[in-house]
Design a protein around this motif. Structure first.
Motif, PDB file in Angstrom:
ATOM      1  N   GLU A 185      58.652  35.905  46.016  1.00 15.47           N
ATOM      2  CA  GLU A 185      58.695  34.597  46.665  1.00 15.47           C
ATOM      3  C   GLU A 185      59.336  34.700  48.047  1.00 15.47           C
ATOM      4  O   GLU A 185      58.826  34.136  49.021  1.00 15.47           O
ATOM      5  CB  GLU A 185      59.474  33.610  45.796  1.00 15.47           C
ATOM      6  N   TRP A 186      60.428  35.449  48.153  1.00 21.30           N
ATOM      7  CA  TRP A 186      61.092  35.611  49.445  1.00 21.30           C
ATOM      8  C   TRP A 186      60.230  36.431  50.406  1.00 21.30           C
ATOM      9  O   TRP A 186      60.155  36.127  51.601  1.00 21.30           O
ATOM     10  CB  TRP A 186      62.461  36.262  49.274  1.00 21.30           C
ATOM     11  N   LYS A 187      59.572  37.442  49.892  1.00 24.22           N
ATOM     12  CA  LYS A 187      58.702  38.252  50.738  1.00 24.22           C
ATOM     13  C   LYS A 187      57.582  37.385  51.306  1.00 24.22           C
ATOM     14  O   LYS A 187      57.250  37.483  52.500  1.00 24.22           O
ATOM     15  CB  LYS A 187      58.124  39.422  49.939  1.00 24.22           C
ATOM     16  N   TRP A 188      57.018  36.549  50.476  1.00 25.64           N
ATOM     17  CA  TRP A 188      55.948  35.665  50.935  1.00 25.64           C
ATOM     18  C   TRP A 188      56.473  34.703  52.007  1.00 25.64           C
ATOM     19  O   TRP A 188      55.834  34.489  53.032  1.00 25.64           O
ATOM     20  CB  TRP A 188      55.374  34.891  49.756  1.00 25.64           C
ATOM     21  N   ASN A 189      57.646  34.128  51.789  1.00 26.57           N
ATOM     22  CA  ASN A 189      58.222  33.208  52.766  1.00 26.57           C
ATOM     23  C   ASN A 189      58.456  33.894  54.109  1.00 26.57           C
ATOM     24  O   ASN A 189      58.170  33.324  55.169  1.00 26.57           O
ATOM     25  CB  ASN A 189      59.542  32.638  52.246  1.00 26.57           C
ATOM     26  N   LEU A 190      58.981  35.112  54.074  1.00 29.78           N
ATOM     27  CA  LEU A 190      59.297  35.817  55.319  1.00 29.78           C
ATOM     28  C   LEU A 190      58.030  36.266  56.047  1.00 29.78           C
ATOM     29  O   LEU A 190      57.950  36.167  57.278  1.00 29.78           O
ATOM     30  CB  LEU A 190      60.201  37.017  55.025  1.00 29.78           C
ATOM     31  N   VAL A 191      57.047  36.761  55.300  1.00 32.80           N
ATOM     32  CA  VAL A 191      55.803  37.191  55.938  1.00 32.80           C
ATOM     33  C   VAL A 191      55.071  35.992  56.536  1.00 32.80           C
ATOM     34  O   VAL A 191      54.558  36.063  57.668  1.00 32.80           O
ATOM     35  CB  VAL A 191      54.907  37.936  54.929  1.00 32.80           C
ATOM     36  N   ARG A 192      55.019  34.896  55.823  1.00 32.27           N
ATOM     37  CA  ARG A 192      54.389  33.690  56.361  1.00 32.27           C
ATOM     38  C   ARG A 192      55.113  33.232  57.621  1.00 32.27           C
ATOM     39  O   ARG A 192      54.488  32.761  58.580  1.00 32.27           O
ATOM     40  CB  ARG A 192      54.412  32.582  55.304  1.00 32.27           C
ATOM     41  N   ASN A 193      56.439  33.405  57.633  1.00 32.67           N
ATOM     42  CA  ASN A 193      57.229  33.017  58.794  1.00 32.67           C
ATOM     43  C   ASN A 193      56.877  33.844  60.032  1.00 32.67           C
ATOM     44  O   ASN A 193      57.034  33.375  61.159  1.00 32.67           O
ATOM     45  CB  ASN A 193      58.722  33.179  58.457  1.00 32.67           C
ATOM     46  N   LEU A 194      56.377  35.069  59.823  1.00 28.91           N
ATOM     47  CA  LEU A 194      55.947  35.884  60.960  1.00 28.91           C
ATOM     48  C   LEU A 194      54.868  35.166  61.764  1.00 28.91           C
ATOM     49  O   LEU A 194      54.862  35.196  62.998  1.00 28.91           O
ATOM     50  CB  LEU A 194      55.397  37.225  60.475  1.00 28.91           C
TER      51      LEU A 194
END
Length: 328
Positions: A185-194
């Motif tokens: 979930e955190w990985k998805w949030n951070l990648v989307r934030n890119l």
């Protein structure tokens, strides 16, 4: 669900290699201000091997040494050490001192810096000293403690500095050991934030690769993540990080973990370069394919992969390869 071991050292080393200017600006602005950024800096991996010759592979894996130019025109050298282990290390400050004086013996003007990525809030080594018979040594070095940035999460989320998002990834990777679903979930949030920060396409790909290396997931969750990412990019008509690029990233991970499989890594890296070119430009001239297949240097192939992802034409890429030669 068990989470695979995170790859902190390789990620930090690659990030600093790629983004030295923003690294120093983010963590050590007083050092950043000394450097003339209009002149090209140089990574000195061979010299670093001399300095850390008696250290174990794990101890020196994340070290980096750079030659830079100061604003007054003089040369200087920056020695960076990343410490991410969780157990107490009583020899850390002594090792910092040893690396510093060995570097000083070769290069003279040296700045030693340390990034502390461990989980111990009160462990803050910053100096080494001893006194014997009237002779004394007192060596101090600047440090940055990543845990301190937990309280600055909102600031990190707004920053465009690449190391803001890398610190976020590091902290959440540490916090989700053994918690695969939460890490996904955190990985998805951070990648989307890119995509939402306004980075260039090239920086999105580079930073995605760094996050992907660090925030390792169990296979099932990784597949779920890949599906989610593909759908997200298709909906927004953004460039897709293809399976070809993912295989190239996997080759990079294998390089750090399985040094004995050098030939297989070389072949994977060559194929990654050529396949990215084929996807982007439809066809690769036979002469260019032959040149790429002659390269025997992993680091050179990694540089070519980055060029293949961002370069504007196949002719420009071939001209670049011809101008730099085919290292062996």
């Amino acid at each position: 669900m068990t989470t695979p071991n995170a790859n902190y050292d390789t990620t930090w080393k690659e990030a600093i290699e790629e983004y030295l200017d923003p690294f120093l600006s983010f963590f050590f602005p007083q050092v950043h201000d000394l450097v003339d950024w209009t002149r090209e800096h140089q990574s000195l991996d061979k010299e670093l091997q001399q300095i850390t010759a008696t250290a174990s592979a794990g101890e020196r894996e994340a070290d980096k040494l750079f030659q830079v130019w100061r604003r007054n025109g003089e040369q200087a050298y920056i020695l960076i050490h990343i410490e991410v282990q969780s157990q107490e290390d009583a020899e850390f400050t002594e090792r910092m001192y040893i690396y510093h004086y060995r570097s000083f013996d070769i290069h003279k003007k040296v700045i030693s810096l340390a990034i502390l990525g461990d989980e111990r809030r009160n462990w803050r080594p910053h100096s080494y000293s001893y006194e014997l018979g009237g002779c004394s040594v007192n060596f101090q070095f600047p440090t940055a403690k990543l845990l301190d940035y937990e309280s600055q999460w909102e600031t990190l989320a707004l920053s465009l500095n690449p190391f803001a998002i890398l610190v976020m990834a590091h902290l959440k990777t540490k916090a989700t050991i053994g918690k695969g679903a939460e890490r996904e979930e955190w990985k998805w949030n951070l990648v989307r934030n890119l995509y939402e920060r306004g980075y260039t396409e090239t920086d999105i790909i580079k930073l995605f690769r760094l996050l992907d290396w660090m925030m390792t997931l169990p296979e099932a969750l990784q597949q779920s993540f890949d599906t989610k990412l593909k759908r997200y990019q298709e909906e927004r008509k953004m460039p897709i990080l293809s399976n070809i690029e993912r295989r190239a990233m996997e080759a990079g991970r294998q390089e750090g973990r399985q040094e004995g499989r050098q030939e297989g890594l070389l072949q994977n890296a060559r194929e990654a370069v050529l396949e990215v070119l084929e996807v982007r430009f439809n066809q690769v001239p036979p002469t260019l394919s032959a040149m790429v297949n002659q390269i025997e240097d992993i680091s050179a192939l990694k540089q070519l992969l980055q060029r293949a992802i961002s370069i504007s034409s196949i002719a420009e890429f071939q001209q670049f390869v011809e101008s730099t030669g085919t290292p062996d």
